[in-house]
Design an enzyme around this catalytic site. Structure first.
Site, PDB file in Angstrom:
ATOM      1  N   GLU A  22      -6.647   2.832  58.733  1.00  0.00           N
ATOM      2  CA  GLU A  22      -7.588   1.708  58.662  1.00  0.00           C
ATOM      3  C   GLU A  22      -7.657   1.164  57.240  1.00  0.00           C
ATOM      4  O   GLU A  22      -7.501   1.922  56.272  1.00  0.00           O
ATOM      5  CB  GLU A  22      -9.002   2.158  59.047  1.00  0.00           C
ATOM      6  CG  GLU A  22      -9.146   2.782  60.394  1.00  0.00           C
ATOM      7  CD  GLU A  22     -10.526   3.403  60.591  1.00  0.00           C
ATOM      8  OE1 GLU A  22     -10.837   3.794  61.730  1.00  0.00           O
ATOM      9  OE2 GLU A  22     -11.292   3.496  59.607  1.00  0.00           O
ATOM     10  N   LYS A  42      -9.453   0.384  53.965  1.00  0.00           N
ATOM     11  CA  LYS A  42     -10.631   0.941  53.294  1.00  0.00           C
ATOM     12  C   LYS A  42     -11.272  -0.168  52.474  1.00  0.00           C
ATOM     13  O   LYS A  42     -10.718  -0.615  51.472  1.00  0.00           O
ATOM     14  CB  LYS A  42     -10.257   2.118  52.389  1.00  0.00           C
ATOM     15  CG  LYS A  42     -11.491   2.812  51.816  1.00  0.00           C
ATOM     16  CD  LYS A  42     -11.137   4.005  50.962  1.00  0.00           C
ATOM     17  CE  LYS A  42     -12.401   4.779  50.599  1.00  0.00           C
ATOM     18  NZ  LYS A  42     -13.486   3.935  50.077  1.00  0.00           N
ATOM     19  N   ARG A  92     -21.488   1.441  52.395  1.00  0.00           N
ATOM     20  CA  ARG A  92     -21.469   2.166  53.672  1.00  0.00           C
ATOM     21  C   ARG A  92     -22.795   1.933  54.403  1.00  0.00           C
ATOM     22  O   ARG A  92     -23.880   2.055  53.816  1.00  0.00           O
ATOM     23  CB  ARG A  92     -21.292   3.654  53.390  1.00  0.00           C
ATOM     24  CG  ARG A  92     -21.156   4.543  54.637  1.00  0.00           C
ATOM     25  CD  ARG A  92     -19.759   4.531  55.175  1.00  0.00           C
ATOM     26  NE  ARG A  92     -19.602   5.489  56.265  1.00  0.00           N
ATOM     27  CZ  ARG A  92     -19.155   6.736  56.116  1.00  0.00           C
ATOM     28  NH1 ARG A  92     -18.850   7.187  54.907  1.00  0.00           N
ATOM     29  NH2 ARG A  92     -18.996   7.518  57.165  1.00  0.00           N
ATOM     30  N   ARG A 136     -25.713   5.073  53.148  1.00  0.00           N
ATOM     31  CA  ARG A 136     -25.099   6.397  53.230  1.00  0.00           C
ATOM     32  C   ARG A 136     -26.092   7.486  52.840  1.00  0.00           C
ATOM     33  O   ARG A 136     -25.926   8.641  53.215  1.00  0.00           O
ATOM     34  CB  ARG A 136     -23.844   6.470  52.357  1.00  0.00           C
ATOM     35  CG  ARG A 136     -24.090   6.360  50.878  1.00  0.00           C
ATOM     36  CD  ARG A 136     -22.783   6.406  50.105  1.00  0.00           C
ATOM     37  NE  ARG A 136     -22.128   7.681  50.279  1.00  0.00           N
ATOM     38  CZ  ARG A 136     -20.808   7.843  50.313  1.00  0.00           C
ATOM     39  NH1 ARG A 136     -20.008   6.795  50.219  1.00  0.00           N
ATOM     40  NH2 ARG A 136     -20.273   9.025  50.436  1.00  0.00           N
ATOM     41  N   GLU A 184     -19.187  -0.678  57.153  1.00  0.00           N
ATOM     42  CA  GLU A 184     -19.372  -1.162  55.783  1.00  0.00           C
ATOM     43  C   GLU A 184     -19.970  -2.563  55.822  1.00  0.00           C
ATOM     44  O   GLU A 184     -19.667  -3.358  56.714  1.00  0.00           O
ATOM     45  CB  GLU A 184     -18.024  -1.245  55.040  1.00  0.00           C
ATOM     46  CG  GLU A 184     -17.314   0.064  54.843  1.00  0.00           C
ATOM     47  CD  GLU A 184     -17.663   0.710  53.517  1.00  0.00           C
ATOM     48  OE1 GLU A 184     -18.156   0.009  52.609  1.00  0.00           O
ATOM     49  OE2 GLU A 184     -17.422   1.927  53.379  1.00  0.00           O
ATOM     50  N   LYS A 203      -8.594   9.646  52.533  1.00  0.00           N
ATOM     51  CA  LYS A 203      -8.547   8.324  51.902  1.00  0.00           C
ATOM     52  C   LYS A 203      -7.344   8.241  50.979  1.00  0.00           C
ATOM     53  O   LYS A 203      -7.028   9.184  50.256  1.00  0.00           O
ATOM     54  CB  LYS A 203      -9.842   8.029  51.162  1.00  0.00           C
ATOM     55  CG  LYS A 203     -10.244   9.032  50.112  1.00  0.00           C
ATOM     56  CD  LYS A 203     -11.616   8.684  49.526  1.00  0.00           C
ATOM     57  CE  LYS A 203     -12.093   9.774  48.578  1.00  0.00           C
ATOM     58  NZ  LYS A 203     -13.468   9.508  48.069  1.00  0.00           N
TER      59      LYS A 203
END
Length: 505
Positions: free
Chosen positions: A208, A210, A215, A230, A259, A376
């Site tokens: 995906e 980023k 968040r 978050r 996000e 990530k």
């Protein structure tokens, strides 16, 4: 329980670097608590208050009374006094708050006063972070840590979970379920150096984009929507665009992970601080119009009464695609081909995004954990910077110089500080740098050692952002140490001009 027992436990935890010894000391203390004392003790031992800050700092503690010779203060008496201080306002409130605090401190022993001083000023750093506290609670009640951890992720905090486990064991933990409008802790990611490494670790996976945004966790139940950060702060009133997008979905109840990001007219992301400036304030209508936020979601945790946390990612993604239109979803590719994943990463970077997330298709949603199923991948920048000072570590790093103050060379003379980092260091590196930095020390206090600017260190970072804190106007984002450049002199370090060129490019 007397506060003295909690204070002595804190001292014992601070005195050891052993994770197992910390857990056992904490568990032994927790076993002696009454159920109603558990949430308070758990919070205190983690260095936190189980309620909002009460406005007591160093100034209020400067002239503390002489300590008592014998312990007599009950833990719950301290909690009640702190809550009274926090609730006191209006005429005469300062004097009343001062009297209540003095009343507690005058009955406290020297160990208790030290403990309360650290607790109230945020200086209680004995290495009892939530991960260790979860293990300690599990040890104390003889329940597997995974079950306690799951309940914590659903409750959003450890205190109530610890109290339920102490009072009712597994039956108490079973009451904690995912409920729309009540946030759960987000799943976090580990790091991979590239898409080839990520796919080697996970096999066929979802890749995906980023996004470099904020968040968010979005909950809807009927006509009510709640948006959380978050850190589980409720920011619903700051993101009306997100609320409108969720109300348009044809569902009764849904919980989404994603996000919020500010986009320019061409669809490229605006600088991170622009998003945060808009996201982090109850912005005026004019600012909302000039800096609108877009929501992009990448996971579905609940839909219409069905919890999806334990479902494999491929099933959650299927539900997500069925419930959320494509324009609200983060772009995703499923592949086991490193070249295809690399091209997808290049496309994300070309659009101005941070990189990609690579996610195992069979992994559950490990809320509150840095799960191995999410990796990530970002193209980090590196700079050769100079160490200007270092801070003594705490917890496992107690006794080592850990947090480095980093500076770029100023061609006009001197160095310009860009930030700090304690990340990326092995135990061997910590030992070496502590010895070397003490040799270079110029001035020092209990917290910071300032050094001659001679050591060059290679630092990786994810980006630069505007900063009022540092004189150069810039700060490193997510800096971590790659290694010391003992082959370089400080005069060969990167300059502030190079850093500014990176920021503008």
């Amino acid at each position: 329980m007397l506060l003295e027992e909690v204070a002595r436990t804190s001292e014992a935890v601070a005195a050891t670097r052993s994770r197992l010894a910390k857990i056992e000391a904490l568990a032994a203390c927790l076993r002696r608590l009454r159920p109603e004392e558990v949430p308070v003790a758990v919070a205190y031992l983690a260095g936190e208050l189980p309620h909002a800050p009460i406005g007591v700092g160093w100034a209020s503690l400067r002239d503390r009374p002489a300590p008592a010779q014998e312990p007599s203060v009950e833990l719950l008496d301290v909690d009640a006094a702190f809550r009274e201080i926090g609730a006191t306002s209006g005429p005469g409130s300062q004097a009343r708050r001062r009297d209540v605090l003095a009343g507690v401190l005058s009955r406290a022993t020297e160990a208790e006063q030290r403990f309360l001083g650290g607790l109230l000023t945020g200086g209680l750093r004995q290495g009892a972070l939530e991960g260790i506290m979860v293990e300690a609670v599990a040890r104390a009640v003889e329940i597997p840590a995974a079950e306690v951890r799951r309940a914590v992720m659903l409750a959003g905090e450890l205190g109530p979970v610890a109290a339920a486990a102490a009072a009712e064991g597994r039956d108490g933990l079973a009451r904690f379920r995912l409920e729309p409008l009540r946030p759960v802790q987000p799943m976090l990611a580990q790091t991979a150096e590239g898409t080839t490494e990520a796919l080697a670790r996970l096999g066929r996976a979802a890749v995906e984009w980023k996004l470099d945004g904020a968040r968010i966790q979005i909950h809807r139940l009927g006509d009510e929507v709640r948006v959380f950060t978050r850190n589980l702060a409720d920011v619903t009133d700051r993101v009306p665009e997100v609320v409108s997008a969720l109300l348009a979905l044809p569902v009764e109840a849904i919980v989404l992970d994603g996000e919020a990001i500010a986009l320019a007219g061409d669809g490229r992301p605006r600088p991170f601080q622009v998003t945060m400036g808009r996201f982090g304030t109850r912005a005026a209508a004019e600012l909302r119009r000039s800096v609108p936020l877009s929501a992009f979601v990448f996971d579905c945790l609940h839909v219409d009464g069905d919890d999806l946390l334990d479902r494999p990612a491929r099933e959650r993604f299927t539900v997500l695609e069925a419930q959320v239109p494509e324009e609200l979803r983060v772009p995703r590719l499923e592949t086991d081909d490193a070249e295809e994943a690399g091209a997808f990463l290049d496309a994300a970077l070309a659009r101005g995004h941070e990189g990609v997330m690579v996610k195992a298709l069979d992994a559950p949603y490990e809320a509150g954990r840095r799960g191995a199923g999410w990796l990530k991948v970002k193209r980090a920048h590196t700079l050769d910077l100079v160490v200007l000072a270092a801070e003594w570590g705490h917890g496992r790093r107690q006794g080592w110089l850990s947090n480095l103050h980093l500076g770029a060379r100023d061609p006009a003379g001197g160095f310009v500080m860009l930030g700090k980092t304690f990340k990326g260091m092995t135990d061997a590196m910590l030992g070496w740098q502590t010895e070397r930095l003490l040799e270079l020390a110029t001035t020092r206090d209990d917290h910071v050692v300032h050094v001659r600017p001679e050591l060059v260190v290679e630092v990786a970072f994810d980006g630069l952002q505007a900063s009022r804190r540092y004189p150069g106007g810039l700060a490193l984002r997510f800096a971590r140490v790659k290694g010391y450049r003992t082959d370089k002199r400080a005069a060969e370090a990167d300059t502030i001009d190079t850093v500014r060129a990176l920021a503008s490019g």
